[in-house]
Design an enzyme around this catalytic site. Sequence first.
Site, PDB file in Angstrom:
ATOM      1  N   ARG A   1       8.598   8.107   3.713  1.00 52.22           N
ATOM      2  CA  ARG A   1       7.543   7.123   4.016  1.00 52.22           C
ATOM      3  C   ARG A   1       7.567   6.736   5.494  1.00 52.22           C
ATOM      4  NH1 ARG A   1       7.531   2.102   0.292  1.00 52.22           N
ATOM      5  NH2 ARG A   1       5.570   1.768   1.436  1.00 52.22           N
TER       6      ARG A   1
ATOM      7  N   GLN B   1       2.138  -7.428   3.311  1.00 49.13           N
ATOM      8  CA  GLN B   1       3.065  -6.868   2.330  1.00 49.13           C
ATOM      9  C   GLN B   1       3.457  -5.449   2.749  1.00 49.13           C
ATOM     10  OE1 GLN B   1       1.715  -7.959  -1.982  1.00 49.13           O
ATOM     11  NE2 GLN B   1      -0.144  -7.929  -0.719  1.00 49.13           N
ATOM     12  N   ASN B   2       2.761  -4.904   3.737  1.00 48.75           N
ATOM     13  CA  ASN B   2       2.989  -3.523   4.159  1.00 48.75           C
ATOM     14  C   ASN B   2       4.233  -3.414   5.038  1.00 48.75           C
ATOM     15  OD1 ASN B   2       0.627  -3.048   2.819  1.00 48.75           O
ATOM     16  ND2 ASN B   2      -0.630  -2.917   4.670  1.00 48.75           N
TER      17      ASN B   2
ATOM     18  N   ASP C   1       4.560  -0.614   7.039  1.00 47.02           N
ATOM     19  CA  ASP C   1       4.241   0.201   8.213  1.00 47.02           C
ATOM     20  C   ASP C   1       4.003  -0.741   9.401  1.00 47.02           C
ATOM     21  OD1 ASP C   1       1.175   0.342   6.552  1.00 47.02           O
ATOM     22  OD2 ASP C   1       1.349  -0.556   8.551  1.00 47.02           O
TER      23      ASP C   1
ATOM     24  N   HIS D   1       7.647  -8.029   3.058  1.00 48.76           N
ATOM     25  CA  HIS D   1       8.348  -7.032   2.228  1.00 48.76           C
ATOM     26  C   HIS D   1       9.199  -6.083   3.055  1.00 48.76           C
ATOM     27  CE1 HIS D   1       5.416  -7.555  -1.400  1.00 48.76           C
ATOM     28  NE2 HIS D   1       6.242  -8.581  -1.241  1.00 48.76           N
TER      29      HIS D   1
ATOM     30  N   GLY E   1      -7.093  -5.471   0.899  1.00 47.26           N
ATOM     31  CA  GLY E   1      -6.405  -4.298   0.356  1.00 47.26           C
ATOM     32  C   GLY E   1      -5.149  -4.584  -0.426  1.00 47.26           C
ATOM     33  N   THR E   2      -5.226  -5.601  -1.301  1.00 48.52           N
ATOM     34  CA  THR E   2      -4.079  -5.835  -2.176  1.00 48.52           C
ATOM     35  C   THR E   2      -4.574  -6.084  -3.599  1.00 48.52           C
ATOM     36  OG1 THR E   2      -2.147  -7.245  -2.638  1.00 48.52           O
ATOM     37  CG2 THR E   2      -4.021  -8.309  -1.544  1.00 48.52           C
TER      38      THR E   2
HETATM   39  N1  APR Z   1     -10.102  -0.478   1.492  1.00 47.65           N
HETATM   40  C1  APR Z   1      -9.894  -1.655   0.847  1.00 47.65           C
HETATM   41  N2  APR Z   1      -9.108  -1.780  -0.239  1.00 47.65           N
HETATM   42  C2  APR Z   1      -8.510  -0.649  -0.689  1.00 47.65           C
HETATM   43  C3  APR Z   1      -8.678   0.619  -0.069  1.00 47.65           C
HETATM   44  C4  APR Z   1      -9.512   0.673   1.068  1.00 47.65           C
HETATM   45  N3  APR Z   1      -9.735   1.831   1.729  1.00 47.65           N
HETATM   46  N4  APR Z   1      -7.937   1.532  -0.772  1.00 47.65           N
HETATM   47  C5  APR Z   1      -7.335   0.856  -1.771  1.00 47.65           C
HETATM   48  N5  APR Z   1      -7.692  -0.450  -1.734  1.00 47.65           N
HETATM   49  C6  APR Z   1      -7.255  -1.536  -2.591  1.00 47.65           C
HETATM   50  C7  APR Z   1      -7.119  -1.206  -4.052  1.00 47.65           C
HETATM   51  O1  APR Z   1      -8.366  -1.448  -4.720  1.00 47.65           O
HETATM   52  C8  APR Z   1      -6.055  -2.231  -4.482  1.00 47.65           C
HETATM   53  O2  APR Z   1      -6.676  -3.473  -4.755  1.00 47.65           O
HETATM   54  O3  APR Z   1      -5.958  -1.888  -2.143  1.00 47.65           O
HETATM   55  C9  APR Z   1      -5.188  -2.392  -3.237  1.00 47.65           C
HETATM   56  C10 APR Z   1      -3.878  -1.656  -3.306  1.00 47.65           C
HETATM   57  O4  APR Z   1      -3.102  -2.261  -4.308  1.00 47.65           O
HETATM   58  P1  APR Z   1      -1.592  -1.792  -4.495  1.00 47.65           P
HETATM   59  O5  APR Z   1      -1.520  -0.315  -4.471  1.00 47.65           O
HETATM   60  O6  APR Z   1      -1.055  -2.543  -5.654  1.00 47.65           O
HETATM   61  O7  APR Z   1      -0.858  -2.294  -3.144  1.00 47.65           O
HETATM   62  P2  APR Z   1      -0.357  -3.756  -2.802  1.00 47.65           P
HETATM   63  O8  APR Z   1      -1.261  -4.792  -3.376  1.00 47.65           O
HETATM   64  O9  APR Z   1      -0.128  -3.781  -1.328  1.00 47.65           O
HETATM   65  O10 APR Z   1       1.067  -3.820  -3.550  1.00 47.65           O
HETATM   66  C11 APR Z   1       1.812  -4.999  -3.372  1.00 47.65           C
HETATM   67  O11 APR Z   1       3.658  -3.992  -4.552  1.00 47.65           O
HETATM   68  O12 APR Z   1       4.952  -2.139  -4.957  1.00 47.65           O
HETATM   69  C12 APR Z   1       4.903  -3.332  -4.291  1.00 47.65           C
HETATM   70  O13 APR Z   1       6.110  -3.828  -2.343  1.00 47.65           O
HETATM   71  C13 APR Z   1       4.997  -3.126  -2.807  1.00 47.65           C
HETATM   72  O14 APR Z   1       3.973  -4.423  -1.047  1.00 47.65           O
HETATM   73  C14 APR Z   1       3.715  -3.723  -2.263  1.00 47.65           C
HETATM   74  C15 APR Z   1       3.279  -4.662  -3.370  1.00 47.65           C
END
Ligand code: APR
Length: 235
Positions: A62, A92-93, A95, A110, A176-177
């Site tokens: 990663r 939460q990212n 990167d 995180h 984007g979460t």
């Molecule tokens: N633009 C906007 N939103 C997007 C895009 C995009 N191009 N691509 C995906 N998404 C949205 C999805 O619809 C979803 O709501 O981003 C979100 C991603 O959700 P997750 O994959 O669950 O990621 P995240 O919310 O950051 O996860 C939270 O979970 O596994 C743990 O520690 C890890 O920090 C992470 C935490």
Amino acid sequence: MSRPIDHNKIVILTGAGVSAESGLQTFRDSDGLWNNYNVADVATPQAWQRNPQLVLDFYNHRRSEAAKAQPNAAHLAIAELEKNFDVTVITQNVDDLHERAGSSNVIHIHGELNKVRSTLDPELIYNIGDKPIKPGDTCDKGAQLRPHIVWFGEIPEHMDTASQHLKTAGKVLVIGTSLAVYPAAGLLKKARHHAEKIIVALDIERKPYGYTWLRGKAGDIVPHIVNCWLEGRRP
Ligand code: APR
């Protein structure tokens, strides 16, 4: 007595979706990381005890992917906001695309891929850029180095600071979460009733109370919101 809202203060709360258009996998989308890896094998303290090599390989991969990625239009637009506003990015990212886009106040709750820390003294944190680490790589006190990542079951970082920022922000933009993970997702409730609150995502499990959901890609929608705010208009 709660502190007044600062209309010049913006808090941006981001998740993996803000980096998706930079080519980095999210976690819970159909092509997400948790569809290819079992969390219990790579992202828990127990996984680290059981098979540190597998955990190191997961984060080395990663880290290398993140180093090759470039900030996208959403990261760049967020950085632009600092021209007119007091902006804090709470992410939460793991990167560093927000920093590389030019954002100067980024709080990683995180952890961070380009940092590692001592397994003996958690205060001993080292920036390794895009380099891999392997079993036998040790800190100055001779203990094994581990990824500076908050694993499931560990306590997220800087949550009190993050909460204080949310409580005084005049504008809150969530990008984007999936809001699937607490306590990070609980930060949204700290925002004030009168603050302007928007969430941008392709899909969310449920719309948080008081937030306007703009459904779509961060790279398309965030620049529009930023332009409106810089021009003093509501999106
Ligand atoms: N633009 C906007 N939103 C997007 C895009 C995009 N191009 N691509 C995906 N998404 C949205 C999805 O619809 C979803 O709501 O981003 C979100 C991603 O959700 P997750 O994959 O669950 O990621 P995240 O919310 O950051 O996860 C939270 O979970 O596994 C743990 O520690 C890890 O920090 C992470 C935490």
